[in-house]
Design an enzyme around this catalytic site. Structure first.
Site, short mmCIF file in Angstrom:
data_model
loop_
_atom_site.label_atom_id
_atom_site.label_comp_id
_atom_site.label_asym_id
_atom_site.label_seq_id
_atom_site.Cartn_x
_atom_site.Cartn_y
_atom_site.Cartn_z
CG HIS A 143 13.90 -25.36 -13.00
ND1 HIS A 143 12.94 -26.24 -12.54
CD2 HIS A 143 13.27 -24.18 -13.15
CE1 HIS A 143 11.78 -25.61 -12.43
NE2 HIS A 143 11.96 -24.36 -12.78
NE ARG B 290 15.73 -20.27 -11.13
CZ ARG B 290 14.90 -20.49 -12.15
NH1 ARG B 290 13.86 -19.71 -12.37
NH2 ARG B 290 15.13 -21.49 -12.98
CG ASP C 85 25.75 -16.28 6.66
OD1 ASP C 85 25.35 -16.92 7.65
OD2 ASP C 85 25.63 -15.03 6.56
CD GLU D 251 8.51 -18.31 -11.51
OE1 GLU D 251 8.98 -18.60 -12.62
OE2 GLU D 251 9.12 -18.54 -10.46
CG ASP E 199 7.42 -21.82 -13.71
OD1 ASP E 199 8.59 -21.55 -13.44
OD2 ASP E 199 6.98 -22.99 -13.72
O1 LIG Z 1 9.34 -19.49 -15.66
C1 LIG Z 1 10.37 -19.20 -16.30
O2 LIG Z 1 10.44 -18.98 -17.52
C2 LIG Z 1 11.61 -19.14 -15.51
O3 LIG Z 1 11.57 -18.95 -14.31
C3 LIG Z 1 12.87 -19.52 -16.22
C4 LIG Z 1 12.94 -21.03 -16.25
O4 LIG Z 1 12.89 -21.52 -14.92
C5 LIG Z 1 14.24 -21.48 -16.88
O5 LIG Z 1 14.55 -22.77 -16.40
C6 LIG Z 1 14.13 -21.58 -18.38
O6 LIG Z 1 13.04 -22.35 -18.75
#
Ligand SMILES: O=C(O)C(=O)C[C@H](O)[C@@H](O)CO
Length: 352
Positions: free
Chosen positions: A48, A73, A87, A152, A178
């Protein structure tokens, strides 16, 4: 000489809680500042935050020199992408949106060299092997890779028990934001149903013997997660910390300056009625106190209005912050009162 020891993976295996922070500034200089904070781990967000492999690498470099461990991530769990991250020297990765055991098994294969896995062999070019300065890298690398996956959404939660049987997955992170979205609670990860699903999921992960992880800014939830046995817990996000403190400091700076204030009045025999209507109308958006004679309405923006009702007139004092838009605020107040006073000739005169 073996691959560098992954102290983060070792701590998770030992069941030692690791406190981390999300870093999404996508900048090595900001990552270097974050690395002085002393978190056990820092999550460099390639999903993100506007990161690419180069920017991830620069941040990993500055974090490695600190007491924190970088966890990167990926945007998504693609084998070719995992190969590049590993790598580049990333030893701990977090892969989002995993929703099946087959997907988890493919990710395990992606982080391991043949014959157990499919990770492409390029260590002679790779920073991971210190450009072939680590002679035993190929035969020792797999053991030091920490594969963390995110469950998620509803599909992932339904497959969680099977996912937890996949050998080679070191930890499972529940993504509240999510998951909330997929549960129909977009933007509301704190909904009781979501929190229940999250805590149930974390308990199942802990019971499986794998490391359980989460990012939550809620202190009560953080405590609850540690009590559940979560061992990789992210408690902050650099971007939100920076954004909120900048906004707060700007407001406290402007608070040193005088408010913009203007008074006004309208001749009407219904002053108390309109006063109460306006206060009720804005009571769900701002801080409101009123009775039949007087009322005050204040908003977080700094806009406020004081009203006083007599038998012949409605008296008003409107104010905005030093950088607020007083003219716009006067128009908003006038428009609302005119709407309430539609049965009479109502004129609000401002004394500006
Ligand atoms: O779904 C989630 O919560 C995460 O995976 C963390 C978020 O992606 C992170 O950007 C905080 O909102």
């Amino acid at each position: 000489m073996p691959a560098p020891q992954n102290v983060f993976k070792a701590a998770l295996k030992a069941g030692e809680p690791q406190i981390g922070c999300w870093i999404g500034m996508a900048d090595a200089y900001a990552a270097e500042i974050a690395a002085t904070a002393g978190f056990d781990w820092l999550l460099v967000d390639g999903e993100h935050a506007p990161n690419d492999l180069r920017s991830i690498l620069e941040q990993v470099r500055v974090i490695e020199g600190s007491g924190s461990v970088p966890v990167a991530r990926l945007p998504i769990g693609e084998t070719w992408m995992i190969k590049q991250y590993l790598d580049a020297g990333v030893q701990s990765i977090l892969v989002p949106m995993v929703e099946s055991a087959d997907q988890a098994r493919a990710l395990v294969r992606a982080v391991q060299y043949p014959p157990r896995g499919v990770r492409g062999v390029g260590s002679s070019l790779a920073r991971a092997s210190q450009f072939a300065a680590i002679p035993d890298y190929l035969t020792t690398a797999d053991e030091e890779i920490c594969l963390l996956i995110q469950v998620e959404n509803n599909a992932g939660m339904a497959a969680l028990d099977e996912i937890l049987t996949v050998e080679g997955v070191d930890g499972v992170f529940i993504g509240p934001a999510d998951l909330a979205a997929d549960m129909g609670q977009l933007g509301n990860a704190g909904h009781p149903d979501v929190e229940q699903a999250v805590t149930d999921g974390l308990a199942r992960i802990v019971a499986s013997g794998k490391a359980a992880g989460i990012l939550t800014l809620d202190p009560a939830m953080q405590r609850n997660c540690l009590d559940l046995g979560v061992t990789f817990l992210a408690t902050e996000i650099d971007v939100t910390l920076f954004a909120k403190s900048m906004r707060a400091k700007a407001q406290s700076g402007f608070a040193l300056l005088p408010q913009q204030i203007v008074t006004g009045q309208a001749e009407t025999g219904n002053a108390s009625k309109y006063l109460q209507q306006l206060c009720k109308h804005w009571s769900h958006k701002g801080q409101v106190e009123f009775d039949v004679y007087a009322g005050t309405i204040s908003f977080a923006s700094g806009n406020s209005v004081k009203l006083k009702a007599t038998s012949e007139a409605l008296e008003i004092e409107a104010s905005v912050s030093p950088r607020g838009d007083l003219d716009r605020w006067k128009i908003a107040i006038t428009d609302h009162l005119k709407r309430f006073a539609f049965r009479e000739e109502f004129e609000l005169y401002w004394n500006n």
